[in-house]
Write an enzyme that holds these catalytic residues in place. Structure first.
Site, PDB file in Angstrom:
ATOM      1  CG  ASN A 130      -6.651  -6.502   1.550  1.00 13.45           C
ATOM      2  OD1 ASN A 130      -7.371  -5.825   0.843  1.00 13.45           O
ATOM      3  ND2 ASN A 130      -7.118  -7.220   2.550  1.00 13.45           N
ATOM      4  CB  ILE A 131      -3.228  -9.360  -3.225  1.00 21.47           C
ATOM      5  CG1 ILE A 131      -3.627  -8.101  -4.021  1.00 21.47           C
ATOM      6  CG2 ILE A 131      -3.310 -10.612  -4.097  1.00 21.47           C
ATOM      7  CD1 ILE A 131      -2.716  -7.788  -5.197  1.00 21.47           C
ATOM      8  CD  GLU A 132      -7.088 -11.807   2.730  1.00 17.25           C
ATOM      9  OE1 GLU A 132      -7.946 -12.699   2.572  1.00 17.25           O
ATOM     10  OE2 GLU A 132      -7.156 -10.948   3.633  1.00 17.25           O
ATOM     11  CD  GLU A 167      -1.356  -0.480   4.423  1.00 22.00           C
ATOM     12  OE1 GLU A 167      -1.552  -1.618   3.959  1.00 22.00           O
ATOM     13  OE2 GLU A 167      -1.865  -0.085   5.488  1.00 22.00           O
ATOM     14  CB  CYS A 223       0.567  -4.595   9.390  1.00 21.50           C
ATOM     15  SG  CYS A 223       1.713  -4.922   8.032  1.00 21.50           S
ATOM     16  CB  CYS A 236       2.578  -1.911   5.741  1.00 18.07           C
ATOM     17  SG  CYS A 236       2.031  -3.222   4.629  1.00 18.07           S
TER      18      CYS A 236
HETATM   19  N1  THU Z   1      -4.292  -5.406   5.826  1.00 19.23           N
HETATM   20  C1  THU Z   1      -3.893  -4.432   4.943  1.00 19.23           C
HETATM   21  O1  THU Z   1      -3.998  -4.615   3.730  1.00 19.23           O
HETATM   22  N2  THU Z   1      -3.387  -3.286   5.437  1.00 19.23           N
HETATM   23  C2  THU Z   1      -3.367  -2.962   6.757  1.00 19.23           C
HETATM   24  O2  THU Z   1      -2.981  -1.846   7.090  1.00 19.23           O
HETATM   25  C3  THU Z   1      -3.810  -3.931   7.764  1.00 19.23           C
HETATM   26  C4  THU Z   1      -4.160  -5.275   7.254  1.00 19.23           C
HETATM   27  C5  THU Z   1      -4.877  -6.629   5.280  1.00 19.23           C
HETATM   28  C6  THU Z   1      -4.043  -7.866   5.349  1.00 19.23           C
HETATM   29  C7  THU Z   1      -5.099  -8.939   5.247  1.00 19.23           C
HETATM   30  O3  THU Z   1      -5.395  -9.165   3.887  1.00 19.23           O
HETATM   31  C8  THU Z   1      -6.311  -8.318   5.916  1.00 19.23           C
HETATM   32  O4  THU Z   1      -6.064  -6.932   5.985  1.00 19.23           O
HETATM   33  C9  THU Z   1      -6.608  -8.850   7.302  1.00 19.23           C
HETATM   34  O5  THU Z   1      -5.488  -8.774   8.120  1.00 19.23           O
END
Ligand code: THU
Length: 130
Positions: free
Chosen positions: A41-43, A54, A85, A88
């Protein structure tokens, strides 16, 4: 599931950029070309602009030449059996079938395997648009 997919997801998780949620996630896809494509994940400080592990993995697959998803592993540092989520699920379904296995992991390995169809029943998938 072969261990290499799990390890790719776990290693990808270590590369996350998650300074806001502090919730590292990794995902790995085994594609039809036999290769593994991973992502984290990249915020972004403008929170809605971040994206999931994903989605990163799907991007790597498409740009690497993979076309179909054969299986997926997902791992989160702070949650066992983290499920993709909603957004995804739709993105994964674009490249997977209803029977495609999605392996949900903890820090030791796979703890539960579900199918794409279980995660996204009644998926939006119409021939009209193809
Ligand atoms: N996140 C994912 O990368 N994949 C998932 O299946 C659920 C959530 C990430 C998004 C965000 O960066 C962090 O988890 C918190 O929601």
């Amino acid at each position: 599931m072969a261990r290499d997919l799990y390890e790719a997801a776990r290693d990808a998780m270590g590369k996350c950029h998650a300074p806001y949620s502090k919730f590292p996630v990794g995902a790995a896809i085994r594609a039809d070309d036999g290769r593994i494509y991973a992502g984290a994940n990249i915020e972004v400080i403008a929170y809605p602009e971040g994206w999931c592990a994903e989605t990163t993995a799907i991007s790597h697959m498409v740009m690497g030449g993979g076309r179909r998803i054969e299986e997926v592993a997902v791992i989160a540092e702070k949650m066992d059996a983290c499920t993709p989520c909603g957004g995804c699920r739709q993105r994964l379904a674009e490249f997977a079938g209803p029977d495609t296995p999605i392996h949900l992991c903890d820090q030791n390995g796979v703890i539960k395997t579900v199918t794409m169809g279980e995660l996204l029943p009644y998926a939006f998938d119409t021939e009209v648009l193809k």
